[in-house]
Design a protein around this motif. Structure first.
Motif: not given
Length: 214
Positions: A6, A9-10, A13, A42
């Motif tokens: 998480e 990926i955060g 992005t 996402r």
């Protein structure tokens, strides 16, 4: 090695948003299905490679069933150009380097079956008049197939667009093959300069196919 998915990926992005860019995940091979779902949730595009897109029976996946949130390509940097699949050079190259994991006859039979499947699909989509195209027509038809999918982006390989037959990188080799050192060349091995690209008929035809005007 484990990562906080998480958080990773955060970070990707957030960086893409800050730069006004699009993030694309190379979700190929053995990645678990949940990762594709997590990336899609996402807004990270996936990667769909034509040769790997297959239906339940192993047939080429029909254009309408491709996912939308992806970068669609014919091949990758670790695969031979499209023309090599048509001519069988992709097997010949690996044979010469001792990279075949099975007898040559089995490799060529599988390659011929995969090629026949795609030729049948291209003819069925009206992208080829018959199943005996020349390498240029085959390459253009494959990109025309991508243009029929709902993919948000299409990636074009310059090596394929100029008719190159040699692989840019050969996995499983180090000094045995000039990985990443081959100049951009046409089908006859003649070097192609960037300023030459707009005048090359195959480049123009591939661009037209991707634009849906071929």
């Amino acid at each position: 090695v484990r990562y906080d998915a998480e958080a990773a990926i955060g970070a990707v992005t957030a960086s893409a948003t800050a730069a006004g860019a699009v993030a694309i995940g190379e979700d190929l091979g053995t990645v678990e299905p949940w990762l594709r779902d997590a990336l899609a949730a996402r807004g990270v595009l996936g990667t769909s490679v034509l040769w790997f897109e297959r239906g339940w029976a192993g047939e080429p996946l029909a254009p309408q069933w491709w996912r939308r949130n992806c970068l669609a390509t014919v091949s990758t940097h670790d695969m031979p150009p499209a023309a090599a699949f048509l001519t069988g050079q992709q097997v010949t190259e690996r044979l010469a380097l001792g990279l075949l994991a099975r007898p040559e006859a089995e490799e060529r039979a599988e390659a011929a079956k995969a090629l026949d499947d795609w030729l049948r699909a291209l003819v069925g989509e009206g992208l080829l008049p018959s199943r005996d195209p020349d390498p240029d027509a085959f390459t253009v038809a494959l990109y025309g197939y991508l243009a029929k999918t709902p993919a948000l982006m299409i990636g074009v390989s310059l090596a394929e667009a100029v008719g190159e037959r040699r692989s840019q990188n050969m996995p499983g080799t180090t000094t045995e093959y000039p990985n990443w050192r081959l100049p951009l060349c046409g089908p006859g091995g003649e070097p192609v300069l960037l300023e030459d690209l707009p005048s090359i008929p195959l480049v123009r035809a591939v661009a037209g196919a991707v634009a849906g005007s071929a």
